[in-house]
Write a protein that holds these residues in place. Sequence first.
Motif, short mmCIF file in Angstrom:
data_model
loop_
_atom_site.label_atom_id
_atom_site.label_comp_id
_atom_site.label_asym_id
_atom_site.label_seq_id
_atom_site.Cartn_x
_atom_site.Cartn_y
_atom_site.Cartn_z
N TRP A 1 -39.70 78.28 -86.21
CA TRP A 1 -40.53 78.13 -85.01
C TRP A 1 -39.70 77.73 -83.78
CZ3 TRP A 1 -42.17 77.04 -89.90
CH2 TRP A 1 -43.36 77.63 -90.32
N GLY A 2 -38.39 77.74 -83.91
CA GLY A 2 -37.54 77.32 -82.80
C GLY A 2 -37.40 75.81 -82.68
N TRP A 3 -37.76 75.13 -83.74
CA TRP A 3 -37.73 73.67 -83.79
C TRP A 3 -36.28 73.20 -83.89
CZ3 TRP A 3 -42.21 70.90 -86.47
CH2 TRP A 3 -41.99 69.54 -86.59
N GLN A 4 -35.78 72.58 -82.85
CA GLN A 4 -34.38 72.21 -82.77
C GLN A 4 -34.12 70.87 -83.46
OE1 GLN A 4 -32.83 74.16 -78.72
NE2 GLN A 4 -34.44 72.68 -78.37
N ILE A 5 -33.20 70.89 -84.40
CA ILE A 5 -32.95 69.74 -85.26
C ILE A 5 -31.85 68.88 -84.64
CG2 ILE A 5 -32.27 69.01 -87.57
CD1 ILE A 5 -33.31 71.78 -88.54
N ASP A 6 -32.19 67.63 -84.32
CA ASP A 6 -31.27 66.79 -83.54
C ASP A 6 -31.33 65.32 -83.99
OD1 ASP A 6 -29.58 65.73 -81.65
OD2 ASP A 6 -30.98 65.95 -79.97
N PRO A 7 -30.67 64.96 -85.08
CA PRO A 7 -30.66 63.55 -85.52
C PRO A 7 -30.08 62.60 -84.48
CG PRO A 7 -29.83 65.01 -87.24
CD PRO A 7 -29.93 65.83 -86.01
N GLN A 8 -29.01 63.03 -83.78
CA GLN A 8 -28.41 62.16 -82.77
C GLN A 8 -29.37 61.88 -81.62
OE1 GLN A 8 -25.39 60.42 -82.83
NE2 GLN A 8 -25.65 61.03 -84.96
N GLY A 9 -30.31 62.83 -81.41
CA GLY A 9 -31.32 62.61 -80.38
C GLY A 9 -32.21 61.42 -80.70
N LEU A 10 -32.40 61.14 -81.99
CA LEU A 10 -33.19 59.97 -82.37
C LEU A 10 -32.43 58.68 -82.04
CD1 LEU A 10 -35.62 58.61 -83.60
CD2 LEU A 10 -34.67 59.06 -85.88
N TYR B 1 -39.53 64.40 -83.44
CA TYR B 1 -39.33 65.58 -84.27
C TYR B 1 -38.12 66.39 -83.83
CZ TYR B 1 -44.07 64.84 -86.06
OH TYR B 1 -45.18 64.32 -86.67
N MET B 2 -38.01 66.65 -82.54
CA MET B 2 -37.00 67.56 -82.02
C MET B 2 -36.67 67.18 -80.58
SD MET B 2 -39.35 70.93 -81.13
CE MET B 2 -38.17 71.55 -79.91
N THR B 3 -35.67 67.86 -80.00
CA THR B 3 -35.35 67.70 -78.59
C THR B 3 -35.25 69.06 -77.94
OG1 THR B 3 -32.95 67.73 -79.02
CG2 THR B 3 -34.04 65.57 -79.00
N GLY B 4 -35.14 69.07 -76.63
CA GLY B 4 -34.96 70.30 -75.88
C GLY B 4 -34.20 70.01 -74.62
N VAL B 5 -33.98 71.02 -73.81
CA VAL B 5 -33.29 70.83 -72.54
C VAL B 5 -34.21 71.24 -71.39
CG1 VAL B 5 -31.01 71.13 -73.54
CG2 VAL B 5 -32.21 73.12 -72.63
N VAL B 6 -33.97 70.63 -70.22
CA VAL B 6 -34.81 70.86 -69.05
C VAL B 6 -33.92 71.02 -67.83
CG1 VAL B 6 -36.51 69.83 -67.49
CG2 VAL B 6 -36.79 69.61 -69.96
N GLY B 7 -34.30 71.92 -66.95
CA GLY B 7 -33.60 72.11 -65.69
C GLY B 7 -34.36 73.10 -64.83
N GLU C 1 -30.03 62.77 -92.36
CA GLU C 1 -29.32 62.64 -91.09
C GLU C 1 -30.08 61.77 -90.10
OE1 GLU C 1 -26.24 63.62 -90.50
OE2 GLU C 1 -26.21 64.19 -92.61
N HIS C 2 -31.42 61.83 -90.15
CA HIS C 2 -32.21 60.99 -89.25
C HIS C 2 -32.17 59.52 -89.68
CE1 HIS C 2 -33.59 64.81 -87.65
NE2 HIS C 2 -34.13 64.15 -86.65
N PHE C 3 -32.10 59.27 -90.98
CA PHE C 3 -31.96 57.88 -91.45
C PHE C 3 -30.62 57.31 -91.03
CE2 PHE C 3 -35.02 58.83 -95.19
CZ PHE C 3 -36.10 58.67 -94.34
N ILE C 4 -29.59 58.14 -91.10
CA ILE C 4 -28.26 57.70 -90.64
C ILE C 4 -28.31 57.36 -89.16
CG2 ILE C 4 -25.90 58.46 -90.20
CD1 ILE C 4 -26.07 60.09 -92.80
N ALA C 5 -29.02 58.18 -88.38
CA ALA C 5 -29.14 57.95 -86.94
C ALA C 5 -29.88 56.64 -86.66
CB ALA C 5 -29.86 59.11 -86.27
#
Length: 278
Positions: free
Chosen positions: A151-160, A120-126, A205-209
């Motif tokens: 909801w803060g849902w980060q949209i990231d097709p390249q993440g897929l 669905y989404m990605t995030g960062v961790v550190g 965008e996710h289908f392209i990914a």
Amino acid sequence: PEDYPNVSFDQLRFQTLHNQLVAQAKVVQLGHEMLKKKNMGCMIANMTTYPIDCNPVNVIEWQKFDQQARYFLFDMVAKGEYPTYMIKMFEKLKVKLHTNEEEMNILKNNPVDFLTFSYYMTGVVGETTANKVGGNLLSMGKNPFLKANEWGWQIDPQGLRYTLNDLWDRYHLPLFISENGIGWDEKLNDQKTVEDDYRIDYMKEHFIAINDAVEDGVNVFGYTMWGVIDLVSNSSNEMSKRYGIIYVDYDDYHNGTGDRFKKKSFYWFKKFKETLEL
């Protein structure tokens, strides 16, 4: 165990998970025996993350997070044995799994034939992660390079594309995307539909990914969206976070007619399935 009321939360949760993993491997075993086919998989809730920056401290923190929150379950169903990083964590948490040789053999000898997962989404961790966002199931750090929904849902097709390449390189098992979509707060317009161009853009965008990952050499053999109709969101327990390409006339308190209405994305997705044209 006999001292069940006094066991730690960590002991209880990992013992319960172990029992579930053994049951899952047993299902794979029975499936192979009964169906005579290598077509057994297990859906895993995937949470793709990036390190918050290139600070080595944060990269190590991200790596630990990825191992425990992401790779662990994939490792168990694909390789059938507890990875070193989890054994070390069990030692620190004083977790001692109640198991036996038969169970461990069931795990080892019955890996899945393909991996299926949600994206669905990605995030960062550190270690220095701040500005956490929710969006779906798990709070992660906010990525300043990504757009997000209410909801803060980060949209990231390249993440897929990254996820598909990552899992393929690590496990060399065919991949099936069993959940992919986005929740949005929506209302019917005067024409009894929803002009959800944002959902169309998300899917496109996710289908392209996915296609790019296939061109990279990844074996992706299936995809299902989440979901076809609006339903109560498991992550936030509300109807107003709408996932579907079909609008369902209920609000968060179950007020409404329950009638269904096709959104703009319904017609776009129908055409895409028929023509494969984006």
